[in-house]
Design a protein around this motif. Sequence first.
Motif, short mmCIF file in Angstrom:
data_model
loop_
_atom_site.label_atom_id
_atom_site.label_comp_id
_atom_site.label_asym_id
_atom_site.label_seq_id
_atom_site.Cartn_x
_atom_site.Cartn_y
_atom_site.Cartn_z
N ASP A 33 41.92 82.24 62.50
CA ASP A 33 42.26 80.93 63.03
C ASP A 33 43.69 80.82 63.55
O ASP A 33 44.07 79.75 64.04
N ASP A 73 44.68 77.42 61.32
CA ASP A 73 44.99 76.69 62.55
C ASP A 73 46.39 76.09 62.51
O ASP A 73 47.05 75.98 63.55
N ARG A 121 36.37 74.42 67.75
CA ARG A 121 36.00 75.13 66.52
C ARG A 121 34.70 75.91 66.70
O ARG A 121 34.48 76.95 66.08
N ARG A 127 38.35 78.91 69.47
CA ARG A 127 38.53 78.74 68.02
C ARG A 127 39.79 79.47 67.55
O ARG A 127 40.56 78.95 66.75
N ASN A 130 43.03 77.71 69.26
CA ASN A 130 43.07 76.26 69.12
C ASN A 130 44.44 75.74 68.66
O ASN A 130 45.07 74.90 69.30
N ASN A 148 41.67 68.70 63.52
CA ASN A 148 41.44 70.06 63.05
C ASN A 148 40.63 70.08 61.77
O ASN A 148 39.69 70.87 61.62
N ALA A 152 36.92 71.64 61.32
CA ALA A 152 36.69 72.66 60.29
C ALA A 152 35.58 72.24 59.34
O ALA A 152 34.73 73.06 58.97
N TRP A 155 32.25 72.62 61.21
CA TRP A 155 31.96 74.03 61.44
C TRP A 155 31.51 74.72 60.15
O TRP A 155 30.48 75.39 60.12
#
Length: 207
Positions: A33, A73, A121, A127, A130, A148, A152, A155
């Motif tokens: 990520d 992320d 994502r 992904r 990002n 975010n 997440a 996902w």
Amino acid sequence: MASPPLPGPLAHLAPLLGHYGYWAVGAVVFVEDFGVPAPGETILIAAGIYAGAGRLNIVAVAVIAFVAAVAGDNVGYLIGRSGGRAFVHRWGRFVFLTPERFRKAEVFFSRHGGAIVVVARFIEGLRQANGIIAGTSGMRWRRFLVFNALGAALWVGLWATLAYAAGTHITTLYDEITRYQLYALIALAVLAAALVGRRLLRHRHQN
């Protein structure tokens, strides 16, 4: 309890999951990520299959993957915020993020704002980039964090649940979902355009 056989492209992750378990899930999702080309989505699906067979706890898998995804992320965001485009142009090629790919992703990102943080994502390539793109584009950290975390959660929830329920049949479902992913993205783009158009018309009428 013996580990279930992982189907097709998931099979190479069996030794990693069998030996490191939850640590493998967290580490691989985390590094993917912030740009490292690691199989984050694949190991999440594989861990879901193991959980369905009783080898792992599905709640623990989901929580660890969620925390790792958000944290990864945010590392990407800090990289983009502090290093900027110069950093990406210098080092991005080592993680397959070429200047041209980055430029296209940044244009796409700037057009759709927070919504793309959620949608990205589910898109390979976006992904991984990002957080970095959010940082270079100047998105406020709190806004990025909210979208975010939402992305997440969706996902992790999708793939962990499907893998847990479908077991070794997950590859068939995965192929079907990715086949229609483009249509879903087109539908989202049309919806976003409609919302923007509606807002512009309303603004014009008010003036």
